[in-house]
Design a protein around this motif. Structure first.
Motif, PDB file in Angstrom:
ATOM      1  N   ASP A 235      18.314  54.214  99.548  1.00  0.00           N
ATOM      2  CA  ASP A 235      19.340  53.856 100.968  1.00  0.00           C
ATOM      3  C   ASP A 235      19.854  52.535 100.948  1.00  0.00           C
ATOM      4  OD1 ASP A 235      20.359  54.153 103.292  1.00  0.00           O
ATOM      5  OD2 ASP A 235      18.859  55.379 104.293  1.00  0.00           O
ATOM      6  N   ILE A 236      20.763  52.295 100.701  1.00  0.00           N
ATOM      7  CA  ILE A 236      21.240  51.143 100.838  1.00  0.00           C
ATOM      8  C   ILE A 236      21.397  50.378 102.502  1.00  0.00           C
ATOM      9  CG2 ILE A 236      23.878  51.487 101.094  1.00  0.00           C
ATOM     10  CD1 ILE A 236      24.373  48.984  99.178  1.00  0.00           C
ATOM     11  N   ASN A 237      21.142  51.395 103.302  1.00  0.00           N
ATOM     12  CA  ASN A 237      21.141  50.971 104.683  1.00  0.00           C
ATOM     13  C   ASN A 237      19.804  50.593 105.118  1.00  0.00           C
ATOM     14  OD1 ASN A 237      23.747  52.152 105.969  1.00  0.00           O
ATOM     15  ND2 ASN A 237      23.053  53.867 104.632  1.00  0.00           N
ATOM     16  N   LYS A 238      18.735  50.364 104.153  1.00  0.00           N
ATOM     17  CA  LYS A 238      17.365  50.053 104.429  1.00  0.00           C
ATOM     18  C   LYS A 238      17.058  48.937 103.510  1.00  0.00           C
ATOM     19  CE  LYS A 238      15.909  54.809 105.963  1.00  0.00           C
ATOM     20  NZ  LYS A 238      14.947  55.899 105.574  1.00  0.00           N
ATOM     21  N   THR A 239      15.846  48.387 104.040  1.00  0.00           N
ATOM     22  CA  THR A 239      15.290  47.361 103.227  1.00  0.00           C
ATOM     23  C   THR A 239      14.601  47.943 102.139  1.00  0.00           C
ATOM     24  OG1 THR A 239      13.412  47.088 104.570  1.00  0.00           O
ATOM     25  CG2 THR A 239      15.026  45.433 105.122  1.00  0.00           C
ATOM     26  N   THR A 240      14.215  47.147 100.980  1.00  0.00           N
ATOM     27  CA  THR A 240      13.475  47.761  99.851  1.00  0.00           C
ATOM     28  C   THR A 240      12.886  46.646  98.974  1.00  0.00           C
ATOM     29  OG1 THR A 240      13.831  48.921  97.616  1.00  0.00           O
ATOM     30  CG2 THR A 240      15.293  47.640  98.270  1.00  0.00           C
ATOM     31  N   LEU A 241      11.603  47.031  98.532  1.00  0.00           N
ATOM     32  CA  LEU A 241      11.042  46.079  97.673  1.00  0.00           C
ATOM     33  C   LEU A 241      11.208  46.461  96.152  1.00  0.00           C
ATOM     34  CD1 LEU A 241       8.107  44.629  99.710  1.00  0.00           C
ATOM     35  CD2 LEU A 241       9.955  43.312  98.564  1.00  0.00           C
ATOM     36  N   GLU A 242      11.839  47.539  95.785  1.00  0.00           N
ATOM     37  CA  GLU A 242      12.000  48.151  94.375  1.00  0.00           C
ATOM     38  C   GLU A 242      13.034  47.041  93.790  1.00  0.00           C
ATOM     39  OE1 GLU A 242      14.159  51.596  92.069  1.00  0.00           O
ATOM     40  OE2 GLU A 242      14.126  51.857  93.995  1.00  0.00           O
ATOM     41  N   PRO A 243      12.799  46.392  92.632  1.00  0.00           N
ATOM     42  CA  PRO A 243      13.537  45.566  92.066  1.00  0.00           C
ATOM     43  C   PRO A 243      14.788  46.100  91.867  1.00  0.00           C
ATOM     44  CG  PRO A 243      11.368  45.630  90.898  1.00  0.00           C
ATOM     45  CD  PRO A 243      11.385  46.584  92.067  1.00  0.00           C
ATOM     46  N   VAL A 244      15.979  45.416  92.414  1.00  0.00           N
ATOM     47  CA  VAL A 244      17.305  45.978  92.330  1.00  0.00           C
ATOM     48  C   VAL A 244      18.029  45.676  90.841  1.00  0.00           C
ATOM     49  CG1 VAL A 244      17.749  46.153  94.616  1.00  0.00           C
ATOM     50  CG2 VAL A 244      18.189  43.868  93.271  1.00  0.00           C
ATOM     51  N   MET A 245      18.905  46.486  90.513  1.00  0.00           N
ATOM     52  CA  MET A 245      19.563  46.306  89.163  1.00  0.00           C
ATOM     53  C   MET A 245      20.955  45.665  89.539  1.00  0.00           C
ATOM     54  SD  MET A 245      20.510  49.149  86.253  1.00  0.00           S
ATOM     55  CE  MET A 245      22.204  49.491  87.333  1.00  0.00           C
ATOM     56  N   GLY A 246      21.449  44.806  88.672  1.00  0.00           N
ATOM     57  CA  GLY A 246      22.722  44.170  88.710  1.00  0.00           C
ATOM     58  C   GLY A 246      23.413  44.129  87.457  1.00  0.00           C
ATOM     59  N   SER A 247      24.462  43.266  87.384  1.00  0.00           N
ATOM     60  CA  SER A 247      25.158  43.150  86.313  1.00  0.00           C
ATOM     61  C   SER A 247      25.003  41.642  85.809  1.00  0.00           C
ATOM     62  CB  SER A 247      26.928  43.332  86.177  1.00  0.00           C
ATOM     63  OG  SER A 247      27.291  42.482  87.447  1.00  0.00           O
ATOM     64  N   GLY A 248      24.186  41.058  86.470  1.00  0.00           N
ATOM     65  CA  GLY A 248      24.099  39.327  86.411  1.00  0.00           C
ATOM     66  C   GLY A 248      23.113  39.004  85.172  1.00  0.00           C
ATOM     67  N   PRO A 249      22.972  37.620  85.295  1.00  0.00           N
ATOM     68  CA  PRO A 249      22.344  37.450  83.926  1.00  0.00           C
ATOM     69  C   PRO A 249      20.860  37.355  83.793  1.00  0.00           C
ATOM     70  CG  PRO A 249      23.063  35.387  85.269  1.00  0.00           C
ATOM     71  CD  PRO A 249      23.695  36.721  85.861  1.00  0.00           C
ATOM     72  N   TYR A 250      20.428  37.698  85.045  1.00  0.00           N
ATOM     73  CA  TYR A 250      18.637  37.640  85.395  1.00  0.00           C
ATOM     74  C   TYR A 250      18.358  39.003  85.878  1.00  0.00           C
ATOM     75  CZ  TYR A 250      18.428  32.623  84.136  1.00  0.00           C
ATOM     76  OH  TYR A 250      18.464  31.373  83.784  1.00  0.00           O
ATOM     77  N   LYS A 251      16.906  39.404  85.412  1.00  0.00           N
ATOM     78  CA  LYS A 251      16.543  40.427  86.061  1.00  0.00           C
ATOM     79  C   LYS A 251      15.394  40.032  86.900  1.00  0.00           C
ATOM     80  CE  LYS A 251      13.867  41.687  81.910  1.00  0.00           C
ATOM     81  NZ  LYS A 251      13.655  42.525  81.072  1.00  0.00           N
ATOM     82  N   ILE A 252      14.885  40.710  88.096  1.00  0.00           N
ATOM     83  CA  ILE A 252      13.693  40.702  88.463  1.00  0.00           C
ATOM     84  C   ILE A 252      12.581  40.994  87.660  1.00  0.00           C
ATOM     85  CG2 ILE A 252      12.089  41.246  90.476  1.00  0.00           C
ATOM     86  CD1 ILE A 252      14.923  41.755  92.274  1.00  0.00           C
ATOM     87  N   ALA A 253      11.661  40.093  87.281  1.00  0.00           N
ATOM     88  CA  ALA A 253      10.656  40.687  86.320  1.00  0.00           C
ATOM     89  C   ALA A 253       9.417  40.983  86.911  1.00  0.00           C
ATOM     90  CB  ALA A 253      10.453  39.385  85.360  1.00  0.00           C
ATOM     91  N   SER A 254       8.820  40.018  88.106  1.00  0.00           N
ATOM     92  CA  SER A 254       7.784  40.376  88.625  1.00  0.00           C
ATOM     93  C   SER A 254       7.860  39.883  89.908  1.00  0.00           C
ATOM     94  CB  SER A 254       6.544  39.758  87.917  1.00  0.00           C
ATOM     95  OG  SER A 254       6.789  38.416  87.826  1.00  0.00           O
ATOM     96  N   PHE A 255       6.828  40.098  90.818  1.00  0.00           N
ATOM     97  CA  PHE A 255       6.964  39.712  92.272  1.00  0.00           C
ATOM     98  C   PHE A 255       5.658  40.035  93.174  1.00  0.00           C
ATOM     99  CE2 PHE A 255       8.501  43.621  93.136  1.00  0.00           C
ATOM    100  CZ  PHE A 255       7.789  44.212  94.359  1.00  0.00           C
ATOM    101  N   SER A 256       5.321  39.484  93.993  1.00  0.00           N
ATOM    102  CA  SER A 256       4.229  39.573  94.922  1.00  0.00           C
ATOM    103  C   SER A 256       4.727  39.471  96.179  1.00  0.00           C
ATOM    104  CB  SER A 256       3.119  38.641  94.640  1.00  0.00           C
ATOM    105  OG  SER A 256       2.048  38.710  95.795  1.00  0.00           O
ATOM    106  N   ALA A 257       4.663  40.649  96.950  1.00  0.00           N
ATOM    107  CA  ALA A 257       5.658  40.778  98.226  1.00  0.00           C
ATOM    108  C   ALA A 257       5.494  39.498  99.283  1.00  0.00           C
ATOM    109  CB  ALA A 257       5.377  42.022  98.986  1.00  0.00           C
TER     110      ALA A 257
END
Length: 617
Positions: free
Chosen positions: A217-239
């Motif tokens: 739901d794009i109307n809500k916040t999320t901590l699922e790593p998002v996907m894009g078309s850019g040069p980098y990706k989210i590899a890991s995180f600690s909230a």
């Protein structure tokens, strides 16, 4: 243009889109539009079609290595467009835009996701053609449907962009790879340019299911790593604490001319800190690699430690990023609340701010007082209006303060005991005109006896070194000003809701002001939570001058209209102007290399720098 620090936020020019306009087709051939590889708002494009790369990059920069950065605060969402929650820093690494700017030109952009853009002579619409090779990280093509989805949701969910793109009424698919934006007004030269700036999101991903099997739901916040078309990706995180981005080997645009020499680090990571001083200690101890200094006393005295002395940490003062940026840093009274809706009260608050004394005792004389909303640029007003600026002001003479024609704006000058006392006397006189009086040692409203008391809301304890002495000065004239520093999440929520008496704001302006002025000073934005009209400005004269800025027919008219707007904003005493430096002061561990000459209007870090370790390999 939006953006400074957050914001956030960001130029316009001679014949706004001059190079492109020269190539416009006649109306009779509108069905065969000319496609332009770039847009310029200040003169002609520097780079011709099929240019190999920007001049300021190293096209052979090695890829690899890591850079560790830091940020103050926290984060609780990876949704990049929702005006809710604390958005993670660095998400622009994950997403591409339709066009990409060049840091050696003012307000130009060249095709990134879009290979070209076209528009009719009256600029009533703009069509972008997507590159056939543009792909999402899952391999699916970037489509017009993605662009339309991204634009509609950005406007719907973020008040800043709702104002910024106010005159873009719709977007539609007009070809296999074409998307056309329709405008509700003509000859707004900036609209095609700023449409190249918003993040393009994958519609299919946001309308699909998450790992938990539930619809996203794009109307809500999320901590699922998002996907894009850019040069980098989210590899890991600690909230709320850390986030690490990794360079994608399969990035579709790695060889594109606007990307050659960019995106050189194998990973970019951020660590969050709740305190700016603790954040600096992490840098000093080698746990982060780069530091932008914003504290004059620390820059003057806080770098006397071994890593600096033996050259492992380098320090530089660079003018590049501020050459094309106008700054207004100010304490901002909320005019939605009494008594700040009285101009005499706001002017009195400025008389109580002794910049010269603070500059001497706190800042080591490193700063200059800000006296324009477009400070340090050619757009700043000065002296008395003349020429085109005077003509523009005469057109709205019945809507602007008469003193704009007779009295140049000047901040009060302190710095000596006598000057300080004189300024406080003037502040008291203004407050008495506004219906206040001194009873004993308290400033009270004459009719009700209610004390003049308010809160200064801050986002960082670092700012207290200015706010507390200011509050002490106000106490000398009987005003009870309390300083309150809150955590980043609370500060964000309160400023979005305009829930403050006074706060500290920095507005950054490009050399091509335009539609973003509506969001910063326009009457409509004063009523819209989440806008950047923090002062609550709702003034007919300001609105009229914003329109003249937006519809300036050429660079000369734009400069004149902006100076007129600046002059009127200053004349109303909407804010208490603070100070700024003309150079950016940075420090970094000696683990990087960079092009021999930095771009004229930026330092390119970390985008065009690279790792010494990668170079050695």
């Amino acid at each position: 243009m939006p953006n400074f620090c957050r914001t956030m936020k960001p130029g316009l020019a001679t014949s706004l889109l001059a190079a492109a306009l020269l190539l416009l087709p006649p109306a009779a051939k509108a069905e065969h539009p000319d496609w332009h590889h770039g847009l310029s708002l200040v003169g002609e494009l520097k780079y011709k079609p099929n240019f190999p790369h920007y001049d300021y990059v190293n096209p052979n920069a090695p890829k690899g290595g890591d850079v560790r950065l830091s940020n103050t605060g926290t984060f609780d969402t990876f949704n990049p467009i929702l005006d809710r929650g604390e958005v993670a820093v660095g998400l622009a690494l994950v997403f591409d835009t339709l066009m990409k700017s060049a840091d050696d030109e003012i307000s130009t952009a060249y095709g990134l996701l879009a290979e070209g853009v076209s528009f009719p002579a009256d600029i009533s619409s703009a069509t972008f053609r997507l590159r056939q090779e543009a792909k999402w990280a899952d391999g699916k093509p970037v489509t017009p449907e993605d662009v339309i989805f991204s634009f509609d949701k950005t406007k719907e969910l973020n008040p800043l962009y709702s104002n910024y793109y106010k005159h873009v009424k719709s977007a539609e698919k007009t070809g296999e790879r074409d998307v056309t934006f329709h405008f509700d007004e003509k000859n707004n030269h900036e609209l095609p340019h700023i449409l190249g700036q918003f993040l393009i999101l994958p519609k299919h991903w946001w309308e699909g299911q998450g790992p938990d099997g539930k619809p996203r739901d794009i109307n809500k916040t999320t901590l699922e790593p998002v996907m894009g078309s850019g040069p980098y990706k989210i590899a890991s995180f600690s909230a709320g604490a850390t986030i690490r981005y990794e360079l994608r080997d399969d990035y579709w645009g790695k060889s594109l001319n606007v990307n050659v020499g960019h995106n050189n680090f194998g990973s970019i990571s951020y660590t969050y800190f709740g305190d700016r001083d603790v954040e600096f200690e992490a840098f000093r101890s080698g746990n982060s690699d780069y530091w932008q200094e914003n504290q004059a006393s620390r820059w003057a005295t806080g770098y006397d430690f071994p890593a600096v002395k033996d050259g492992r940490i380098k320090r530089e003062s660079l003018p590049n990023p501020l050459r094309a940026t106008g700054i207004m840093q100010a304490l901002v009274p909320n005019m939605r609340r009494v008594p700040f809706n009285d101009e005499r009260v706001r002017q009195a608050l400025n008389y109580a701010f002794d910049f010269e004394e603070m500059n001497r005792t706190v800042f080591y004389n490193q700063y200059t007082r800000v006296d324009s909303y477009f400070w340090n640029t050619e757009l700043a007003s000065s002296g008395l209006p003349e020429g085109d600026e005077l003509s523009i002001l005469n057109e709205v003479k019945d809507k602007v303060p008469p003193e704009v024609f007779t009295t140049p704006y000047k901040n009060p000058v302190g710095g000596t005991p006598q000057a300080g006392r004189d300024n406080l006397r003037q502040a008291i006189a203004l407050l008495m005109e506004a219906g206040y009086e001194l009873k004993g040692n308290r400033m009270v409203e004459a009719k009700s006896g209610r004390p003049f008391s308010f809160e200064i809301l801050l986002s960082s304890a670092t700012l207290e070194r200015v706010a507390l002495p200011y509050a002490q000065n106000l106490k000398k004239i009987g005003i009870d000003a309390r300083v309150r520093t809150v955590d980043p999440s609370q500060y964000t929520n309160r400023t979005r809701a305009f829930d403050y008496d006074m706060t500290w704001i920095v507005w950054g302006e490009t050399l091509s002001p335009g539609n973003e002025q509506l969001d910063q000073w326009g009457s409509r934005a004063a009523k819209e939570p989440g806008s950047r009209n923090y002062a609550g400005i709702a003034d007919a004269g300001v609105d009229a001058l914003i329109e003249k800025v937006i519809f300036a027919k050429d660079r000369k008219a734009l400069v004149a209209a902006t100076k007129a707007l600046d002059r009127v904003l200053l004349a109303h005493n909407f804010v208490v102007p603070l100070y700024y430096k003309k150079d950016m002061t940075i420090a970094y561990w000696d683990k990087f290399e960079r092009p021999a000459e930095l771009p004229t209007y930026g330092i390119g870090f970390p985008d065009i720098w690279w790792s010494k370790t990668a170079a050695a390999k």
